[in-house]
Scaffold this motif. Sequence first.
Motif, PDB file in Angstrom:
ATOM      1  N   MET A 157       0.750  -1.807  -0.078  1.00  0.00           N
ATOM      2  CA  MET A 157      -0.060  -0.313   0.179  1.00  0.00           C
ATOM      3  C   MET A 157       0.801   1.047   0.234  1.00  0.00           C
ATOM      4  N   PHE A 158       1.372   1.017   1.824  1.00  0.00           N
ATOM      5  CA  PHE A 158       2.806   2.510   1.300  1.00  0.00           C
ATOM      6  C   PHE A 158       4.205   2.077   0.699  1.00  0.00           C
ATOM      7  N   ASP A 159       4.625   2.543  -0.137  1.00  0.00           N
ATOM      8  CA  ASP A 159       6.317   2.158  -0.580  1.00  0.00           C
ATOM      9  C   ASP A 159       6.685   2.875   0.540  1.00  0.00           C
ATOM     10  N   PHE A 160       6.872   1.832   1.800  1.00  0.00           N
ATOM     11  CA  PHE A 160       8.288   2.240   3.100  1.00  0.00           C
ATOM     12  C   PHE A 160       9.344   1.284   2.859  1.00  0.00           C
ATOM     13  N   GLY A 161       9.754   1.949   2.565  1.00  0.00           N
ATOM     14  CA  GLY A 161      11.750   1.091   3.431  1.00  0.00           C
ATOM     15  C   GLY A 161      12.060   0.328   4.527  1.00  0.00           C
ATOM     16  N   PHE A 162      12.601  -0.441   4.506  1.00  0.00           N
ATOM     17  CA  PHE A 162      14.129  -0.847   5.957  1.00  0.00           C
ATOM     18  C   PHE A 162      14.397  -0.227   6.577  1.00  0.00           C
ATOM     19  N   THR A 163      14.788   1.096   5.932  1.00  0.00           N
ATOM     20  CA  THR A 163      15.130   2.122   6.589  1.00  0.00           C
ATOM     21  C   THR A 163      14.294   2.925   7.182  1.00  0.00           C
ATOM     22  N   GLU A 164      13.601   3.300   6.802  1.00  0.00           N
ATOM     23  CA  GLU A 164      12.300   4.387   7.175  1.00  0.00           C
ATOM     24  C   GLU A 164      11.659   3.784   7.954  1.00  0.00           C
ATOM     25  N   LEU A 165      11.123   2.186   7.911  1.00  0.00           N
ATOM     26  CA  LEU A 165      10.524   1.851   8.960  1.00  0.00           C
ATOM     27  C   LEU A 165      11.239   1.532  10.685  1.00  0.00           C
ATOM     28  N   PHE A 166      12.816   1.739  10.756  1.00  0.00           N
ATOM     29  CA  PHE A 166      13.165   1.979  11.638  1.00  0.00           C
ATOM     30  C   PHE A 166      13.628   3.110  12.233  1.00  0.00           C
ATOM     31  N   VAL A 167      13.832   4.077  11.582  1.00  0.00           N
ATOM     32  CA  VAL A 167      14.051   5.792  12.143  1.00  0.00           C
ATOM     33  C   VAL A 167      12.092   5.753  12.326  1.00  0.00           C
ATOM     34  N   ILE A 168      11.257   5.657  12.370  1.00  0.00           N
ATOM     35  CA  ILE A 168      10.016   5.786  12.765  1.00  0.00           C
ATOM     36  C   ILE A 168      10.020   5.297  14.307  1.00  0.00           C
ATOM     37  N   GLY A 169      10.364   3.881  14.280  1.00  0.00           N
ATOM     38  CA  GLY A 169      10.225   3.013  14.685  1.00  0.00           C
ATOM     39  C   GLY A 169      11.101   3.183  16.243  1.00  0.00           C
ATOM     40  N   LEU A 170      12.135   4.026  16.176  1.00  0.00           N
ATOM     41  CA  LEU A 170      13.325   4.627  16.742  1.00  0.00           C
ATOM     42  C   LEU A 170      12.640   5.848  17.032  1.00  0.00           C
ATOM     43  N   VAL A 171      12.253   6.858  16.504  1.00  0.00           N
ATOM     44  CA  VAL A 171      11.506   8.599  17.037  1.00  0.00           C
ATOM     45  C   VAL A 171       9.996   7.359  18.151  1.00  0.00           C
ATOM     46  N   ALA A 172       9.278   6.659  17.204  1.00  0.00           N
ATOM     47  CA  ALA A 172       8.282   6.081  18.325  1.00  0.00           C
ATOM     48  C   ALA A 172       8.093   5.723  19.368  1.00  0.00           C
ATOM     49  N   LEU A 173       9.423   5.231  20.034  1.00  0.00           N
ATOM     50  CA  LEU A 173      10.823   4.856  20.927  1.00  0.00           C
ATOM     51  C   LEU A 173      10.954   6.287  22.078  1.00  0.00           C
ATOM     52  N   VAL A 174      11.457   6.874  21.155  1.00  0.00           N
ATOM     53  CA  VAL A 174      12.353   7.624  21.677  1.00  0.00           C
ATOM     54  C   VAL A 174      10.896   8.568  22.536  1.00  0.00           C
ATOM     55  N   VAL A 175      10.047   8.622  21.620  1.00  0.00           N
ATOM     56  CA  VAL A 175       8.335   9.806  22.129  1.00  0.00           C
ATOM     57  C   VAL A 175       7.758   9.109  23.205  1.00  0.00           C
ATOM     58  N   LEU A 176       7.334   7.620  22.290  1.00  0.00           N
ATOM     59  CA  LEU A 176       6.467   7.170  23.433  1.00  0.00           C
ATOM     60  C   LEU A 176       6.952   6.991  24.653  1.00  0.00           C
ATOM     61  N   GLY A 177       8.465   6.499  24.369  1.00  0.00           N
ATOM     62  CA  GLY A 177       9.184   5.447  25.852  1.00  0.00           C
ATOM     63  C   GLY A 177       8.609   4.151  25.600  1.00  0.00           C
ATOM     64  N   PRO A 178       9.776   3.173  26.374  1.00  0.00           N
ATOM     65  CA  PRO A 178       9.702   2.119  26.239  1.00  0.00           C
ATOM     66  C   PRO A 178       7.907   1.124  26.674  1.00  0.00           C
ATOM     67  N   GLU A 179       7.074   1.795  27.945  1.00  0.00           N
ATOM     68  CA  GLU A 179       6.415   1.204  28.322  1.00  0.00           C
ATOM     69  C   GLU A 179       5.276   1.466  27.682  1.00  0.00           C
ATOM     70  N   ARG A 180       5.080   2.450  27.143  1.00  0.00           N
ATOM     71  CA  ARG A 180       3.934   2.051  25.727  1.00  0.00           C
ATOM     72  C   ARG A 180       3.585   2.228  24.591  1.00  0.00           C
ATOM     73  N   LEU A 181       5.171   1.916  24.351  1.00  0.00           N
ATOM     74  CA  LEU A 181       5.595   1.660  23.022  1.00  0.00           C
ATOM     75  C   LEU A 181       4.439   0.585  22.413  1.00  0.00           C
ATOM     76  N   PRO A 182       5.090  -0.627  23.496  1.00  0.00           N
ATOM     77  CA  PRO A 182       3.459  -1.971  22.812  1.00  0.00           C
ATOM     78  C   PRO A 182       2.113  -2.008  23.159  1.00  0.00           C
ATOM     79  N   ARG A 183       2.201  -0.879  24.032  1.00  0.00           N
ATOM     80  CA  ARG A 183       0.620  -0.773  23.857  1.00  0.00           C
ATOM     81  C   ARG A 183       0.192  -0.009  22.485  1.00  0.00           C
ATOM     82  N   VAL A 184       1.031   0.905  22.701  1.00  0.00           N
ATOM     83  CA  VAL A 184       0.262   1.504  20.904  1.00  0.00           C
ATOM     84  C   VAL A 184       0.690   0.733  19.583  1.00  0.00           C
ATOM     85  N   ALA A 185       1.650   0.241  20.129  1.00  0.00           N
ATOM     86  CA  ALA A 185       1.856  -1.141  18.791  1.00  0.00           C
ATOM     87  C   ALA A 185       0.741  -1.564  18.642  1.00  0.00           C
ATOM     88  N   ARG A 186       0.555  -2.031  19.441  1.00  0.00           N
ATOM     89  CA  ARG A 186      -0.961  -2.988  19.955  1.00  0.00           C
ATOM     90  C   ARG A 186      -2.487  -2.302  18.615  1.00  0.00           C
TER      91      ARG A 186
END
Length: 148
Positions: free
Chosen positions: A1-30
């Motif tokens: 659907m969207f054309d995301f590469g592995f590096t873009e997904l890695f950067v988005i995941g890293l930003v989400a980890l920094v912004v949300l923190g390790p405690e809320r990231l699994p709930r938000v991902a779920r």
Amino acid sequence: MFDFGFTELFVIGLVALVVLGPERLPRVARQAGQWMGKLQRYVSDVKSDINRQMELDELRNLQKEVTDAARNIEGSFKSAVDETQSELNTIAKSFDDLSDSSQQSSGGVPPQTDWDKIYSVRRTRDRIVERRVEREKSLGVKRPKRRA
């Protein structure tokens, strides 16, 4: 659907980890996964509804074609029946004319039974019935079986 590469997904995941923190990231991902699942089910439901509508339209067109063909066959069958009826009427009239002329020539004495005429009329009726049955078989019409 969207054309995301592995590096873009890695950067988005890293930003989400920094912004949300390790405690809320699994709930938000779920939660995001559940939303994506609901979105995919909704899209598949819409696609299946569209396919059903298209099939329904095709079935309606097919039904219309079949009813038109049935009307055409019915019209041709009625015309054949009318022709046969007119032929039978002319035959009956010719028999009536023959019987009238034989009564007049015999001087009022009722004619003797002419079994040849009776059997010829019966044979004619039987032939007409046989033709009708053959035509119905060729058209695929099923007749109910006669009881003995």
